[in-house]
Design a protein around this motif. Structure first.
Motif, PDB file in Angstrom:
ATOM      1  N   ASP A 112      66.236  23.507  92.811  1.00 19.53           N
ATOM      2  CA  ASP A 112      67.671  23.727  92.603  1.00 19.53           C
ATOM      3  C   ASP A 112      68.015  23.479  91.139  1.00 19.53           C
ATOM      4  OD1 ASP A 112      68.685  20.793  92.271  1.00 19.53           O
ATOM      5  OD2 ASP A 112      67.439  20.745  94.068  1.00 19.53           O
ATOM      6  N   GLU A 113      69.235  23.788  90.768  1.00 15.60           N
ATOM      7  CA  GLU A 113      69.653  23.678  89.372  1.00 15.60           C
ATOM      8  C   GLU A 113      69.603  22.248  88.858  1.00 15.60           C
ATOM      9  OE1 GLU A 113      73.539  24.652  86.524  1.00 15.60           O
ATOM     10  OE2 GLU A 113      73.535  25.238  88.628  1.00 15.60           O
ATOM     11  N   THR A 114      70.011  21.289  89.679  1.00 18.28           N
ATOM     12  CA  THR A 114      70.000  19.897  89.229  1.00 18.28           C
ATOM     13  C   THR A 114      68.585  19.425  88.928  1.00 18.28           C
ATOM     14  OG1 THR A 114      72.008  19.367  90.459  1.00 18.28           O
ATOM     15  CG2 THR A 114      70.596  17.526  89.859  1.00 18.28           C
ATOM     16  N   ALA A 115      67.637  19.785  89.777  1.00 20.23           N
ATOM     17  CA  ALA A 115      66.241  19.409  89.531  1.00 20.23           C
ATOM     18  C   ALA A 115      65.760  19.989  88.208  1.00 20.23           C
ATOM     19  CB  ALA A 115      65.359  19.889  90.682  1.00 20.23           C
ATOM     20  N   GLY A 116      66.151  21.224  87.937  1.00 23.02           N
ATOM     21  CA  GLY A 116      65.778  21.843  86.674  1.00 23.02           C
ATOM     22  C   GLY A 116      66.398  21.148  85.483  1.00 23.02           C
ATOM     23  N   ARG A 117      67.664  20.757  85.607  1.00 22.99           N
ATOM     24  CA  ARG A 117      68.344  20.086  84.492  1.00 22.99           C
ATOM     25  C   ARG A 117      67.757  18.695  84.241  1.00 22.99           C
ATOM     26  NH1 ARG A 117      74.713  20.616  85.157  1.00 22.99           N
ATOM     27  NH2 ARG A 117      74.613  19.618  83.090  1.00 22.99           N
ATOM     28  N   LEU A 118      67.347  18.019  85.307  1.00 25.14           N
ATOM     29  CA  LEU A 118      66.689  16.721  85.136  1.00 25.14           C
ATOM     30  C   LEU A 118      65.399  16.868  84.343  1.00 25.14           C
ATOM     31  CD1 LEU A 118      66.975  14.922  88.597  1.00 25.14           C
ATOM     32  CD2 LEU A 118      67.947  14.139  86.434  1.00 25.14           C
ATOM     33  N   ALA A 119      64.600  17.864  84.716  1.00 25.68           N
ATOM     34  CA  ALA A 119      63.338  18.082  84.016  1.00 25.68           C
ATOM     35  C   ALA A 119      63.583  18.476  82.561  1.00 25.68           C
ATOM     36  CB  ALA A 119      62.528  19.150  84.734  1.00 25.68           C
ATOM     37  N   GLU A 120      64.559  19.333  82.340  1.00 20.91           N
ATOM     38  CA  GLU A 120      64.870  19.758  80.974  1.00 20.91           C
ATOM     39  C   GLU A 120      65.380  18.588  80.137  1.00 20.91           C
ATOM     40  OE1 GLU A 120      64.821  22.062  77.838  1.00 20.91           O
ATOM     41  OE2 GLU A 120      64.409  22.973  79.787  1.00 20.91           O
ATOM     42  N   THR A 121      66.145  17.679  80.744  1.00 25.65           N
ATOM     43  CA  THR A 121      66.636  16.502  80.029  1.00 25.65           C
ATOM     44  C   THR A 121      65.474  15.641  79.559  1.00 25.65           C
ATOM     45  OG1 THR A 121      68.739  16.449  81.228  1.00 25.65           O
ATOM     46  CG2 THR A 121      68.004  14.388  80.236  1.00 25.65           C
ATOM     47  N   GLN A 122      64.487  15.437  80.423  1.00 23.55           N
ATOM     48  CA  GLN A 122      63.328  14.632  80.031  1.00 23.55           C
ATOM     49  C   GLN A 122      62.527  15.337  78.937  1.00 23.55           C
ATOM     50  OE1 GLN A 122      61.442  12.199  83.354  1.00 23.55           O
ATOM     51  NE2 GLN A 122      62.440  13.817  84.546  1.00 23.55           N
ATOM     52  N   TYR A 123      62.453  16.656  79.035  1.00 22.19           N
ATOM     53  CA  TYR A 123      61.774  17.444  78.013  1.00 22.19           C
ATOM     54  C   TYR A 123      62.481  17.280  76.669  1.00 22.19           C
ATOM     55  CZ  TYR A 123      59.880  21.726  75.836  1.00 22.19           C
ATOM     56  OH  TYR A 123      59.277  22.625  75.018  1.00 22.19           O
ATOM     57  N   SER A 124      63.808  17.388  76.677  1.00 24.95           N
ATOM     58  CA  SER A 124      64.571  17.275  75.435  1.00 24.95           C
ATOM     59  C   SER A 124      64.463  15.885  74.827  1.00 24.95           C
ATOM     60  CB  SER A 124      66.046  17.621  75.696  1.00 24.95           C
ATOM     61  OG  SER A 124      66.197  18.951  76.133  1.00 24.95           O
ATOM     62  N   LEU A 125      64.486  14.858  75.683  1.00 23.18           N
ATOM     63  CA  LEU A 125      64.424  13.480  75.201  1.00 23.18           C
ATOM     64  C   LEU A 125      63.004  13.042  74.878  1.00 23.18           C
ATOM     65  CD1 LEU A 125      66.854  11.736  77.728  1.00 23.18           C
ATOM     66  CD2 LEU A 125      67.325  12.322  75.348  1.00 23.18           C
ATOM     67  N   GLY A 126      62.010  13.685  75.493  1.00 27.01           N
ATOM     68  CA  GLY A 126      60.633  13.206  75.359  1.00 27.01           C
ATOM     69  C   GLY A 126      60.441  11.861  76.031  1.00 27.01           C
ATOM     70  N   ASP A 127      61.275  11.590  77.045  1.00 26.73           N
ATOM     71  CA  ASP A 127      61.239  10.283  77.695  1.00 26.73           C
ATOM     72  C   ASP A 127      61.768  10.435  79.119  1.00 26.73           C
ATOM     73  OD1 ASP A 127      60.838   7.550  77.930  1.00 26.73           O
ATOM     74  OD2 ASP A 127      62.828   7.041  77.168  1.00 26.73           O
ATOM     75  N   GLY A 128      61.363   9.500  79.973  1.00 25.54           N
ATOM     76  CA  GLY A 128      61.825   9.520  81.351  1.00 25.54           C
ATOM     77  C   GLY A 128      60.683   9.251  82.313  1.00 25.54           C
ATOM     78  N   PRO A 129      60.954   9.204  83.604  1.00 24.61           N
ATOM     79  CA  PRO A 129      59.914   8.875  84.590  1.00 24.61           C
ATOM     80  C   PRO A 129      58.720   9.809  84.548  1.00 24.61           C
ATOM     81  CG  PRO A 129      62.085   8.727  85.585  1.00 24.61           C
ATOM     82  CD  PRO A 129      62.290   9.304  84.221  1.00 24.61           C
ATOM     83  N   CYS A 130      58.950  11.120  84.370  1.00 28.43           N
ATOM     84  CA  CYS A 130      57.806  12.034  84.392  1.00 28.43           C
ATOM     85  C   CYS A 130      56.901  11.814  83.191  1.00 28.43           C
ATOM     86  CB  CYS A 130      58.274  13.488  84.485  1.00 28.43           C
ATOM     87  SG  CYS A 130      58.832  14.245  82.955  1.00 28.43           S
ATOM     88  N   ARG A 131      57.479  11.508  82.021  1.00 31.63           N
ATOM     89  CA  ARG A 131      56.651  11.229  80.843  1.00 31.63           C
ATOM     90  C   ARG A 131      55.818   9.974  81.065  1.00 31.63           C
ATOM     91  NH1 ARG A 131      55.113  14.940  79.052  1.00 31.63           N
ATOM     92  NH2 ARG A 131      54.256  13.693  77.353  1.00 31.63           N
ATOM     93  N   ARG A 132      56.423   8.966  81.686  1.00 29.48           N
ATOM     94  CA  ARG A 132      55.703   7.726  81.956  1.00 29.48           C
ATOM     95  C   ARG A 132      54.589   7.947  82.976  1.00 29.48           C
ATOM     96  NH1 ARG A 132      53.798   3.651  79.500  1.00 29.48           N
ATOM     97  NH2 ARG A 132      54.008   1.614  80.513  1.00 29.48           N
ATOM     98  N   ALA A 133      54.861   8.774  83.983  1.00 27.09           N
ATOM     99  CA  ALA A 133      53.854   9.053  85.004  1.00 27.09           C
ATOM    100  C   ALA A 133      52.643   9.751  84.397  1.00 27.09           C
ATOM    101  CB  ALA A 133      54.458   9.902  86.114  1.00 27.09           C
TER     102      ALA A 133
END
Length: 253
Positions: A75-96
């Motif tokens: 869904d759109e929110t899931a995409g925006r969450l992933a894009e936010t982490q991409y833009s910041l270079g930080d977040g749970p997925c980067r840590r994982a």
């Protein structure tokens, strides 16, 4: 919750999954992709995760070594969450990806999760997201990306959902491998689902090079400036990269 395999006691929670539950889960994933175009399989598996698990949405991001690139979302929110982490270079997925281990954030509006990634947590809560669970894709030694699950309500994954999330990440890893192999072997030039993401990455790489020249900085600092500009403007890094390439965005003005 601290990063790492949830559940403790040795091995994955899925190792202790009831055999019948495992079979039902496997059938559900198989039915979700039955007869589907291979290009659509990862996205369909994301949606299947939402149907099977107690989560609101799911996405898959792959890593290029410096930042994640979103390729599918439910869904759109899931995409925006992933894009936010991409833009910041930080977040749970980067840590994982760094840990090659799951990272579970059960309440991004409160400590300790809100303090681990304060900017990401603020953005996530603005999107109505309270919990994010990131599982690495790949092998036990190397993560090539993450399966990211989110929920609008706070709280940890249940024992059942923990047990099912790992087979889901394994299925998506397998799908990535199979579809990429099919693309490589197709003599007719099968359009791999990697192509769009590769195009995005190439645009960002080219834009990073232009920012390096404009500011006289190295690639790491140039990419950081792209991310910071995207964040400040509320745009995606990919969108800003296109602006740089078109001459609409400059960093030496």
């Amino acid at each position: 919750m601290e990063p790492g395999r949830p559940g403790g006691g040795g091995g994955r929670p899925s190792d202790r999954l009831d055999p019948e539950d495992r079979k039902r889960f496997g059938r559900a994933l198989a039915e979700a992709v039955a007869g589907a175009d291979p290009v659509a399989v990862p996205e369909l598996l994301c949606r299947a995760c939402v149907e099977i698990l107690d989560v609101t949405g799911a996405s898959v991001s792959l890593s290029d070594g410096a930042a994640g690139i979103l390729w599918w979302s439910s869904d759109e929110t899931a995409g925006r969450l992933a894009e936010t982490q991409y833009s910041l270079g930080d977040g749970p997925c980067r840590r994982a990806i760094e840990l090659v281990a799951p990272v579970m954030a059960s309440d991004l509006s409160a400590a300790p999760d809100a303090e681990r990634w304060p900017v990401f947590a603020e953005r996530a809560v603005e999107l109505g997201v309270r919990a994010v669970f990131s599982l690495p894709l790949g092998t036990d030694a190397v993560a090539v990306g993450t399966l990211d699950l989110y929920r609008r309500e706070p709280g940890p994954l249940s024992g059942r959902d923990q047990a099912l999330a790992f087979p889901a990440s394994d299925a998506i890893t397998y799908a990535l491998t199979r579809v990429e192999s099919a693309a490589a072997e197709d003599d007719d030039g099968f359009a791999s689902w990697l192509d769009a993401a590769e195009d995005d990455r190439e645009e960002i790489n080219r834009a990073t090079g232009m920012v390096m020249v404009q500011l006289g900085v190295d690639a790491q600092h140039a990419l950081a400036r792209l991310r910071a500009y995207a964040f400040a403007e509320g745009r995606t890094v990919s969108d800003v990269a296109l602006g740089v390439l078109a001459g609409e965005v400059r960093f030496d003005d």
